[in-house]
Design a protein around this motif. Structure first.
Motif, short mmCIF file in Angstrom:
data_model
loop_
_atom_site.label_atom_id
_atom_site.label_comp_id
_atom_site.label_asym_id
_atom_site.label_seq_id
_atom_site.Cartn_x
_atom_site.Cartn_y
_atom_site.Cartn_z
N LYS A 5 9.30 0.35 4.85
CA LYS A 5 9.70 1.64 4.31
C LYS A 5 8.52 2.45 3.83
CE LYS A 5 12.97 3.79 1.16
NZ LYS A 5 13.94 3.58 0.09
N TRP A 6 7.76 1.91 2.86
CA TRP A 6 6.74 2.78 2.27
C TRP A 6 5.61 3.07 3.23
CZ3 TRP A 6 1.77 1.25 1.94
CH2 TRP A 6 1.47 -0.11 1.87
N ALA A 7 5.24 2.11 4.08
CA ALA A 7 4.15 2.38 5.02
C ALA A 7 4.60 3.38 6.06
CB ALA A 7 3.70 1.09 5.68
N LEU A 8 5.87 3.28 6.46
CA LEU A 8 6.40 4.21 7.44
C LEU A 8 6.37 5.63 6.89
CD1 LEU A 8 9.51 3.74 9.63
CD2 LEU A 8 9.26 5.80 8.26
N LEU A 9 6.82 5.78 5.66
CA LEU A 9 6.87 7.10 5.09
C LEU A 9 5.49 7.65 4.79
CD1 LEU A 9 9.81 6.50 2.59
CD2 LEU A 9 9.90 7.22 4.95
N SER A 46 -2.45 6.45 -7.13
CA SER A 46 -2.37 5.55 -5.98
C SER A 46 -0.99 5.69 -5.34
CB SER A 46 -2.61 4.11 -6.42
OG SER A 46 -3.87 3.98 -7.04
N MET A 47 -0.75 4.93 -4.28
CA MET A 47 0.51 5.06 -3.55
C MET A 47 1.70 4.68 -4.44
SD MET A 47 1.70 3.34 0.03
CE MET A 47 0.43 4.22 0.94
N VAL A 48 2.65 5.61 -4.55
CA VAL A 48 3.88 5.41 -5.30
C VAL A 48 5.05 5.67 -4.36
CG1 VAL A 48 5.26 6.14 -7.28
CG2 VAL A 48 2.76 6.11 -7.45
N THR A 49 6.04 4.78 -4.38
CA THR A 49 7.09 4.83 -3.36
C THR A 49 8.51 4.94 -3.91
OG1 THR A 49 6.95 2.43 -3.32
CG2 THR A 49 5.77 3.62 -1.61
N GLY A 50 8.70 4.76 -5.20
CA GLY A 50 10.03 4.84 -5.77
C GLY A 50 10.05 5.53 -7.11
N ALA A 60 8.37 5.02 -12.18
CA ALA A 60 7.86 5.03 -10.81
C ALA A 60 7.33 3.65 -10.44
CB ALA A 60 6.73 6.06 -10.68
N VAL A 61 7.51 3.26 -9.16
CA VAL A 61 7.00 1.98 -8.68
C VAL A 61 6.19 2.22 -7.41
CG1 VAL A 61 8.98 0.75 -9.63
CG2 VAL A 61 9.01 1.46 -7.23
N GLY A 62 5.24 1.28 -7.16
CA GLY A 62 4.42 1.48 -5.98
C GLY A 62 3.61 0.27 -5.58
N GLN A 63 2.46 0.55 -4.98
CA GLN A 63 1.62 -0.46 -4.38
C GLN A 63 1.04 -1.41 -5.42
OE1 GLN A 63 -1.64 1.28 -2.19
NE2 GLN A 63 -1.44 -0.20 -0.53
N ARG A 64 0.85 -2.67 -5.01
CA ARG A 64 0.20 -3.71 -5.80
C ARG A 64 0.90 -3.97 -7.15
NH1 ARG A 64 -4.07 -0.46 -3.94
NH2 ARG A 64 -5.23 -1.41 -2.22
N GLY A 65 2.21 -3.78 -7.16
CA GLY A 65 2.98 -4.07 -8.36
C GLY A 65 2.88 -3.02 -9.44
N HIS A 66 2.33 -1.87 -9.14
CA HIS A 66 2.20 -0.83 -10.17
C HIS A 66 3.56 -0.24 -10.53
CE1 HIS A 66 -2.28 0.05 -9.00
NE2 HIS A 66 -2.13 -1.04 -9.74
N VAL A 345 9.47 16.07 -9.43
CA VAL A 345 8.38 15.10 -9.40
C VAL A 345 8.40 14.42 -8.04
CG1 VAL A 345 7.46 12.96 -10.36
CG2 VAL A 345 8.30 14.75 -11.89
N LEU A 346 7.26 14.42 -7.37
CA LEU A 346 7.13 13.83 -6.05
C LEU A 346 6.21 12.63 -6.11
CD1 LEU A 346 6.63 17.10 -3.94
CD2 LEU A 346 8.76 15.87 -4.39
N ALA A 347 6.56 11.59 -5.33
CA ALA A 347 5.76 10.37 -5.27
C ALA A 347 5.40 10.11 -3.82
CB ALA A 347 6.54 9.19 -5.83
#
Length: 358
Positions: A5-9, A46-50, A60-66, A345-347
């Protein structure tokens, strides 16, 4: 691992197959499931996906457990304490205090303090054994059931494969009942706030084991969308997710709407609208050939869609038509939330940013 999902987007592609590199500390292997997320001043960039609301707070949640949270509508962010460094994809809070986040490596995290601290409830090392125990128990009662035999075989393969099982979305009906979905028809339900999870792979009308990208309620109905035009709706009487025929065979990344109006959206700007609970669908022409990857709804009921490149489209007629909002700072977007004051707010790949809504 399929970075579904996140890499695709974020990479603006239909699919990617990129191996996930686990961190190495002092030259030794360190499992991301046992490695807490690093605190970083750059986490919000950094990359945030949710994204999700936790009452008035935004999480917000994202890459490497952030995981980050904001108490001022996304102007400033603080980083939460997270016990894993797996990539996280989605987050949901049914109450201001209780929330769940999911991601790669079969991770399910739970917070009871509005997203400030998190603990692991489930990971990919447990997913296969849970499935195997559940379907083996069912097969013991019905040894001639071919479908259950196949489920047991599938579960055995997942045990052998290890922790590589991405969950892609999470939604909780209340503080106890919730669902998680993911790659290859992965779907689980909990009735006790995540203490125990029950596999529901046998309760989806998805014989091809297509990826499940998102699940969300619209009114009183719960929908799941996925690959190849897959749209399913929960039949609460039977507990099954039944497929709803759609006129499109490409991937749907999300579902949104209001009571009486359902919209599903996905690849190449394809958006379809239903006013009869998903029985029939009409295509909505956005005039934009880019994939739609995020949605939100304003306080006054306008429906907002966001493209993979960051275009914002707004509907004031319940999704029958959309107007493109001027935006000169385009950047890849994976999630969006309307916040107090009417801004958005956009991620995405460049972290978190605010955008005023006209």
């Amino acid at each position: 691992m399929t970075m579904i999902k996140w890499a695709l987007l974020a990479a603006l592609a239909a699919a990617m197959a990129v191996p996930f590199t686990r961190p190495v500390i002092a030259g030794e292997f360190a499992d991301v499931l046992d490695t807490p997320a690093l605190q970083s001043a750059l986490a919000a960039h950094s990359m945030v996906t949710g994204l999700a609301h936790a009452g008035d707070r935004l999480v917000a949640v994202g890459q490497r457990g952030h995981i980050l949270y904001s108490d001022d509508a996304g102007q400033h962010w603080q980083q939460a304490q997270v016990p894993v460094s797996s990539d996280l994809v989605s987050v949901h809070f049914p109450t201001p205090e209780l929330g769940w986040a999911v991601g790669h490596d079969g991770v399910v995290l739970h917070s009871s303090d509005g997203g400030q601290t998190w603990r692991r409830q489930l990971d990919g090392r447990q997913v296969g054994p849970i499935m195997l125990a559940y379907y083996q128990h069912q097969l013991d009662k019905q040894p001639d059931d071919a479908d259950l035999q196949a489920r047991v075989g599938e579960a055995q393969r997942m045990v052998e494969e290890g922790a590589d099982k991405p969950f892609l979305d999470v939604w909780f009906e209340n503080e106890r009942v919730g669902y998680i979905v993911g790659a290859f028809n992965l779907i689980f339900r909990t009735d006790d706030g995540g203490q125990r999870w029950t596999p529901l792979l046998d309760r989806t009308e998805n014989p091809g084991a297509l990826n499940l990208y998102a699940l969300r309620p619209v009114g009183d109905e719960l929908f799941i969308v996925g690959e190849q035009g897959l749209v399913m709706k929960l039949d609460r009487a039977s507990g099954r997710f039944n497929a709803m025929p759609t006129p499109y065979n490409g991937s749907f990344f999300g579902v949104t709407g209001k009571p009486g109006v359902v919209l599903v959206f996905g690849l190449r700007g394809n958006v379809f609208r239903s006013t009869d609970g998903g029985a029939t669908w009409n295509k909505i022409d956005l005039g934009l050939p880019l994939s739609i990857t995020a949605s939100s709804i304003t306080a006054d009921g306008r429906i907002v869609l966001v493209s993979q490149a960051g275009h914002v489209l707004v509907s004031a007629d319940d999704g029958a038509s959309f107007q493109l909002q001027p935006n000169t700072t385009l950047a890849p977007v994976a999630a969006a939330q309307v916040v107090s004051g009417g801004s958005l707010v956009l991620a995405g790949t460049r972290g978190l940013r605010q955008l005023p809504l006209e």
